[in-house]
Design a protein around this motif. Structure first.
Motif, PDB file in Angstrom:
ATOM      1  N   THR A   8      -4.566  10.711  41.656  1.00 14.04           N
ATOM      2  CA  THR A   8      -5.458   9.750  41.031  1.00 14.04           C
ATOM      3  C   THR A   8      -6.521  10.504  40.262  1.00 14.04           C
ATOM      4  OG1 THR A   8      -6.976   7.899  41.384  1.00 14.04           O
ATOM      5  CG2 THR A   8      -6.952   9.626  43.071  1.00 14.04           C
ATOM      6  N   ASN A   9      -6.948   9.946  39.148  1.00 13.28           N
ATOM      7  CA  ASN A   9      -8.067  10.515  38.395  1.00 13.28           C
ATOM      8  C   ASN A   9      -9.381   9.852  38.774  1.00 13.28           C
ATOM      9  OD1 ASN A   9      -6.260  12.151  37.100  1.00 13.28           O
ATOM     10  ND2 ASN A   9      -6.253  11.021  35.173  1.00 13.28           N
ATOM     11  N   GLY A  10      -9.322   8.963  39.791  1.00 12.84           N
ATOM     12  CA  GLY A  10     -10.543   8.331  40.270  1.00 12.84           C
ATOM     13  C   GLY A  10     -11.056   7.229  39.378  1.00 12.84           C
ATOM     14  N   ASN A  11     -10.185   6.616  38.577  1.00  7.89           N
ATOM     15  CA  ASN A  11     -10.616   5.499  37.744  1.00  7.89           C
ATOM     16  C   ASN A  11      -9.471   4.505  37.616  1.00  7.89           C
ATOM     17  OD1 ASN A  11      -9.115   5.828  35.037  1.00  7.89           O
ATOM     18  ND2 ASN A  11      -9.948   7.884  35.390  1.00  7.89           N
ATOM     19  N   PRO A  12      -9.773   3.264  37.226  1.00 11.07           N
ATOM     20  CA  PRO A  12      -8.736   2.226  37.182  1.00 11.07           C
ATOM     21  C   PRO A  12      -7.917   2.197  35.902  1.00 11.07           C
ATOM     22  CG  PRO A  12     -10.862   1.270  36.690  1.00 11.07           C
ATOM     23  CD  PRO A  12     -11.120   2.714  37.008  1.00 11.07           C
ATOM     24  N   ASN A  13      -8.175   3.131  34.987  1.00  9.28           N
ATOM     25  CA  ASN A  13      -7.531   3.032  33.676  1.00  9.28           C
ATOM     26  C   ASN A  13      -6.771   4.271  33.259  1.00  9.28           C
ATOM     27  OD1 ASN A  13      -8.599   0.377  33.084  1.00  9.28           O
ATOM     28  ND2 ASN A  13     -10.584   1.367  32.878  1.00  9.28           N
ATOM     29  N   GLY A  14      -6.379   5.109  34.176  1.00 17.30           N
ATOM     30  CA  GLY A  14      -5.618   6.282  33.780  1.00 17.30           C
ATOM     31  C   GLY A  14      -5.341   7.197  34.955  1.00 17.30           C
ATOM     32  N   VAL A  15      -4.192   7.842  34.906  1.00 20.94           N
ATOM     33  CA  VAL A  15      -3.836   8.798  35.948  1.00 20.94           C
ATOM     34  C   VAL A  15      -2.863   9.811  35.341  1.00 20.94           C
ATOM     35  CG1 VAL A  15      -1.882   7.428  36.788  1.00 20.94           C
ATOM     36  CG2 VAL A  15      -3.011   9.045  38.326  1.00 20.94           C
ATOM     37  N   SER A  16      -2.989  11.048  35.770  1.00 26.62           N
ATOM     38  CA  SER A  16      -2.095  12.086  35.268  1.00 26.62           C
ATOM     39  C   SER A  16      -0.793  12.089  36.066  1.00 26.62           C
ATOM     40  CB  SER A  16      -2.769  13.460  35.370  1.00 26.62           C
ATOM     41  OG  SER A  16      -3.136  13.732  36.712  1.00 26.62           O
ATOM     42  N   VAL A  17       0.249  12.577  35.442  1.00 25.97           N
ATOM     43  CA  VAL A  17       1.574  12.617  36.054  1.00 25.97           C
ATOM     44  C   VAL A  17       1.895  14.033  36.480  1.00 25.97           C
ATOM     45  CG1 VAL A  17       4.052  12.267  35.646  1.00 25.97           C
ATOM     46  CG2 VAL A  17       2.388  10.647  34.715  1.00 25.97           C
TER      47      VAL A  17
END
Length: 445
Positions: A291-300
């Motif tokens: 998780t990137n710690g936000n609701p609008n993006g995450v790295s794969v």
């Protein structure tokens, strides 16, 4: 002008009625503008930026600053005067001249995001102190390149324009041997000395620490064509749905999906797990949850051995996004086995499958995303508008939006199939057609 820049900065245009305000309002407006410029200048002088452009700037022309409305946020565009003998080029062509401006976008806490806008053109009449010209108002005459450089000196956006119209991303090449951007792209001359500035494009297929690509970088647009071997043969969309159903039946898929759903429900953020080829038990391997710690993006996680798919959630129950579509092509371009992206949203599971990589790459080349330093990639007008037109007829639910996106992708031979997991545990292709009476119906395999 095209949404390519407009979505990046998202400015609103003031109506002509403003100019009929009384003198007192004009005076108040001027005071507010002076204050806005003064605030930006004071903040910048108290918070030195590492932008390399300032090393070659003689002065910042605050007296020619332009105040813009960034969709409710304040933005200041201010010209830079380069030092004597200092020039810079995006391309190795002496006829091109480069002009620079700072762009300061005000944050809610009164700090600023700082960028360097580079206008490169052969137009000898270009006036960098012209207040009628800015990142939003290119007019019909500007031809050349516009590059936006972030505070860390990486390039967030670079594109070519012809008579004020977007004509393509800069540095695109179909030759694998020329896609590595660890080369000099800007040359700075001071007096008799010419040096290579460190304004370079990272190779689009590499990641920064942590697996995050720089914002605006879209492998599959400017990255190598086949870095991991030639692509798999195209697969029929209905056959792709059968293949995805097989993936859904594996215990490794179920465990990853459940873990992501639980994590998203707990903290309201996006999470991602990559699926890899099965181990001895026959269960797909799972990467560690990210998780990137936000609701609008995450790295794969792309380094998992045998990676072929990834699952992530939309905690705000939003539909599949344009960023999801472009990212799916990105992942498949970087790894020809990585053809599927699963999205959990609204309590349902959807899939994006690149079933024809060559067509998908051609689609991305023809319809490159509108890129922004601060936001995910967006569909260009030619794709966005038809999707909007369909949703205005069938509704804007997750299913309707997905069907609209799928329909427009089909119309443009994008080589991408959208699917939904049914209660029977099988994925079904999402395809709609418009009936003679104006209604829409789903087309079964």
């Amino acid at each position: 002008m095209k949404k390519t820049i407009r979505k990046s900065i998202t400015f609103l245009t003031l109506g002509t009625a403003v100019f009929f305000a009384c003198c007192q309002n004009d005076e108040i407006g001027k005071l507010e503008q002076d204050s806005a410029v003064s605030d930006a200048r004071e903040w910048l002088e108290s918070n030195p930026t590492s932008l390399e452009a300032l090393k070659y700037a003689k002065t910042i022309s605050w007296e020619n600053a332009i105040i813009l409305n960034n969709n409710g946020e304040q933005a200041i565009e201010v010209p830079l005067k380069l030092a004597e003998g200092a020039t810079a080029n995006v391309v190795q062509d002496e006829d091109f001249k480069t002009y620079m401006r700072l762009l300061l976008i005000k944050n809610a806490d009164s700090s600023y995001k700082v960028f360097d806008i580079v206008y490169t053109t052969k137009d000898n009449a270009f006036n960098n102190e012209d207040k009628t010209f800015n990142i939003l108002t290119l007019g019909s005459k500007f031809s050349g390149y516009i590059t936006i450089q972030k505070n860390d000196n990486s390039i967030a956006y670079s594109a070519e324009f012809d008579n004020g119209e977007f004509s393509g991303l800069h540095n695109y090449s179909v030759e694998p041997s020329t896609t590595n951007r660890l080369v000099c792209t800007y040359y700075v001359t001071v007096g008799p000395y010419t040096t290579c500035s460190n304004w370079v494009w990272y190779p689009d297929y590499t990641s920064l620490p942590g697996g995050n690509l720089p914002p605006g970088y879209m492998p599959g647009i400017t990255g190598p064509l086949w870095p991991n071997g030639y692509p798999y043969p195209p697969i029929d969309p209905c056959a792709a749905a059968v293949k995805a159903s097989g993936v859904a039946a594996n215990a490794g898929f179920a465990s990853a999906r459940d873990a992501i759903a639980a994590a998203g429900a707990a903290d309201g953020n996006e999470h991602s797990i990559t699926l890899g080829t099965p181990g001895a038990s026959g269960t797909y391997t799972n990467s560690a949850i990210r998780t990137n710690g936000n609701p609008n993006g995450v790295s794969v996680n792309e380094s998992l051995a045998g990676a072929f798919a990834a699952i992530h959630n939309h905690p705000n129950n939003t539909a599949l996004s344009s960023g999801d579509i472009y990212a799916a092509v990105t992942l498949n371009t970087k790894n020809t086995a990585f053809s599927t992206s699963f999205i959990i949203t609204g309590g349902e599971t959807y899939a994006i499958v690149v079933n024809n990589l060559a067509q998908a790459q051609a689609f991305v080349k023809q319809f490159p995303p509108d890129l922004s330093p601060n936001y995910p990639p967006e569909f260009p007008d030619a794709i966005f508008n038809p999707i909007f037109n369909i949703t205005s007829e069938i509704g804007n639910s997750i299913d309707s939006k997905t069907a609209a996106i799928g329909s427009v992708l089909d119309q443009n031979n994008a080589g991408i199939t959208l699917m939904k997991l049914g209660p029977d545990g099988k994925f079904t292709r999402i395809k709609i057609q418009k009936n003679p009476n104006g209604t829409y119906s789903y087309v079964p395999c």
